[in-house]
Design a protein around this motif. Structure first.
Motif, mmCIF file in Angstrom:
data_model
loop_
_atom_site.group_PDB
_atom_site.id
_atom_site.type_symbol
_atom_site.label_atom_id
_atom_site.label_comp_id
_atom_site.label_asym_id
_atom_site.label_seq_id
_atom_site.Cartn_x
_atom_site.Cartn_y
_atom_site.Cartn_z
ATOM 1 N N LYS A 32 -10.614 -5.964 -58.161
ATOM 2 C CA LYS A 32 -11.573 -5.705 -59.239
ATOM 3 C C LYS A 32 -12.216 -4.326 -59.057
ATOM 4 C CE LYS A 32 -13.780 -9.510 -60.690
ATOM 5 N NZ LYS A 32 -13.301 -9.716 -62.072
ATOM 6 N N GLY A 39 -8.765 2.873 -62.932
ATOM 7 C CA GLY A 39 -8.399 2.741 -64.331
ATOM 8 C C GLY A 39 -7.092 2.016 -64.550
ATOM 9 N N ARG A 40 -6.633 1.303 -63.566
ATOM 10 C CA ARG A 40 -5.432 0.471 -63.712
ATOM 11 C C ARG A 40 -5.494 -0.627 -62.656
ATOM 12 N NH1 ARG A 40 -1.684 1.573 -59.778
ATOM 13 N NH2 ARG A 40 -2.227 3.340 -58.457
ATOM 14 N N ILE A 41 -4.803 -1.745 -62.918
ATOM 15 C CA ILE A 41 -4.794 -2.847 -61.954
ATOM 16 C C ILE A 41 -3.845 -2.492 -60.820
ATOM 17 C CG2 ILE A 41 -4.222 -5.282 -61.661
ATOM 18 C CD1 ILE A 41 -5.014 -5.634 -64.628
ATOM 19 N N HIS A 44 -0.936 -7.206 -58.140
ATOM 20 C CA HIS A 44 -0.288 -8.073 -59.118
ATOM 21 C C HIS A 44 -0.546 -9.540 -58.827
ATOM 22 C CE1 HIS A 44 3.257 -10.278 -60.779
ATOM 23 N NE2 HIS A 44 2.991 -9.538 -61.824
ATOM 24 N N TYR A 87 1.523 -2.792 -57.299
ATOM 25 C CA TYR A 87 2.496 -2.196 -58.203
ATOM 26 C C TYR A 87 3.260 -1.044 -57.558
ATOM 27 C CZ TYR A 87 0.679 -5.097 -61.892
ATOM 28 O OH TYR A 87 0.330 -6.177 -62.643
ATOM 29 N N LEU B 159 6.200 -2.433 -64.977
ATOM 30 C CA LEU B 159 5.941 -1.017 -64.700
ATOM 31 C C LEU B 159 6.229 -0.167 -65.936
ATOM 32 C CD1 LEU B 159 5.680 -2.108 -61.836
ATOM 33 C CD2 LEU B 159 6.706 0.003 -61.025
ATOM 34 N N GLN B 162 3.296 -0.400 -68.280
ATOM 35 C CA GLN B 162 2.170 0.411 -67.789
ATOM 36 C C GLN B 162 2.411 1.889 -68.063
ATOM 37 O OE1 GLN B 162 0.965 0.401 -63.758
ATOM 38 N NE2 GLN B 162 -0.189 -1.499 -63.878
#
Lengths: 205, 205, 205, 205
Positions: A32, A39-41, A44, A87, B159, B162
């Motif tokens: 979080k 600005g991105r997760i 996963h 990721y 991916l 994204q």
């Protein structure tokens, strides 16, 4: 020395579950925090497990160690194991860096199988940590192994694990199969690296 | 013709959520059934989402369609979308076969992007189904898109999604990036196929 | 003074969610610890919520306070709120005692509505705590309200909340309804106390 | 006649889990449907369990039945059991009514312990249903017991269950304790009824 069966006592099982849950919660909260920052997760999925007493005994025997409680705690790092699948390859270091700032935890060993893969082809970043948990009115120290992987590393490792388990009792073709799996690990690493480069290229545009 | 805003009415939202949950439950139960039958777990994870009204409007405009409720339901197949990520390529067909035996559901369209990938490199098996759900004392028909993917297909698609989203506003290098992503999709498919062959080889030993 | 809208900034929302999750995790792990110690489960369920910015504004106005970020943080204790529902009245103190041994948390205020119910009949044990969470590489302090209730207190409070909300716009009979609800709270407390005594009697046999 | 151990076979266990999950899903979706219709949430929580083979054997012996697979399926209704806890007494009938419209399910028996409590004081609405589930390419029939309770009934039943279990080996005071528990059940029913009346009064204002 206490008997290895102590690992199955209700108190130790509860303490291990609390430690595992604490680390999984940490990873979730780090995700979080980093999502807002980057600005991105980044993560996963997160999972965890406590090693079965039987697997612990088997591992101790393989290592030629005595089968008692104290030796198990000392020798086996992954009695409690948590895993976060990220990721991109550099995400692994970002997550490790935040873990390193947590005051209730100390990273006591890093096994960088991303830079130095195992012979099998296995890639991952393993952190062995000492975690402080409140238990029974005191602070207790518990050892936990945190595995950080990319999606691609996890894909390979999960299938490799399944296949290795299935072929356990065979020896025919064993070498050839090993070689194949190693090749796929290399191919996946190559894609993993290119995906990261592509992300960086796009971020710069 | 009813206004597109009907999609946001409390009753329709509830019905869509019920349909999505029903399909996700189905996939979970199919995983349990097949695990017993095949002696290995087939589905790695299940997820789902309901398309945002805004995305529906954008999609209608792109397709040159009128923006009303009836057209949305007719033209857009993935207002409700569920996804199951499997381990091996042939698992996709095994899951689809069991879905096909369910009496409260009818597969009305199959888009086999596994055999015939999209130009981008996207691979997946899409089933458009009509699902019967009990709602308001009656049986109602709802359309749902079920996406079946392997771990490797999902890795690429997640991916790709994204990266595409990030580079949306750029056009420089766009073609080169597209080409790269397509190449990685091909490489991943090649690994996917070899992994499946390896599994079969091991199973036979 | 910063505007109250800061409460809705992505960073603050994430920090609040992390704090809430941390407290809910604590309660879950305390339940595990106490279950082993007491030989019975103490907490029936755990929930949590972050107060809506609108409710915060309403509460500030009611209290005659200025509507800005700093005042909100100072005056309103339950911006972040967690709740644990226990089986018996004395469980509330057992859970509070363990919370009190946690080093990353300080109980700064106790509102004992179990011993001193609100005029409405509301009963609960409220702990206002300061929690230390790792965030952005630092340790941050966050205020959280923890509500500890028995099953019977929760039953009353949940129904009272629903009914109060429904009758908001009426004033007829209002006093009579208030009186009734208060009576039920008293009856429930009486049952709660007897259930605890019964448990103690049985434990001694 | 097949041996009772068949209940523990992998296939039966999986089928039972699928049936339980299907019923719990149904209850969840009914809650969503009714919330929209009634403008308030009706079900507070849903749970479920599969009866342990040992408990099944004990129950068969108590009933003086033979211990085999077929007799177990015929005689014991709650091998698979789901429970929904509602807010008000009339909610139990609303949920039962919707269950009755589901085409993949048939209510074969109703035990109305709300209107006719057990001697112990136990109150609940039990529906014994035959559920059709897709399994192994066919439709299979499975018997499930659905328990519908109010919050107050559940409060009593959960504590009664705990206390009964604890006092199992004692007989002293047993009658007195039974009498006490029965009295509390009556008091709770009285509050339950008044709460429902209060809700109706408020709704009418």
């Amino acid at each position: 020395m206490q008997p290895i069966e102590k690992l199955e006592s209700e108190k130790i099982v509860a303490k291990n579950q609390i430690a595992l849950q604490t680390v999984m919660n940490k990873l979730q909260l780090i995700n979080k925090e980093l999502s807002v920052r980057e600005g991105r997760i980044l993560i996963h999925n997160i999972s965890g497990r406590i090693k079965e007493p039987n697997s612990i005994k088997v591992k101790l025997r393989k290592k030629g160690c005595e089968e008692n409680y104290e030796t198990a705690l000392e020798v086996i790092n992954d009695i409690i194991g948590a895993r976060a699948v990220c990721y991109y390859m550099d995400d692994l270091y970002l997550v490790a860096d935040v873990l390193n700032t947590h005051k209730d935890m100390e990273i006591i060993k890093i096994k960088n199988y991303m830079e130095h893969p195992k012979k099998t082809g296995y890639r991952s970043l393993h952190l062995i940590v000492k975690l402080m948990i409140p238990y029974g009115g005191k602070q207790e120290m518990v050892k936990v192994e945190i595995q950080l992987r990319t999606f691609a590393m996890d894909y390979w490792a999960v299938l490799d694990h399944q296949l290795r388990y299935k072929k356990e009792n065979t020896d025919n073709d064993s070498e050839k199969i090993e070689k194949e799996l190693m090749d796929y690990a290399d191919s996946l690493e190559s894609i993993d690296k290119k995906m990261m480069k592509l992300r960086n290229k796009i971020a710069k545009i």
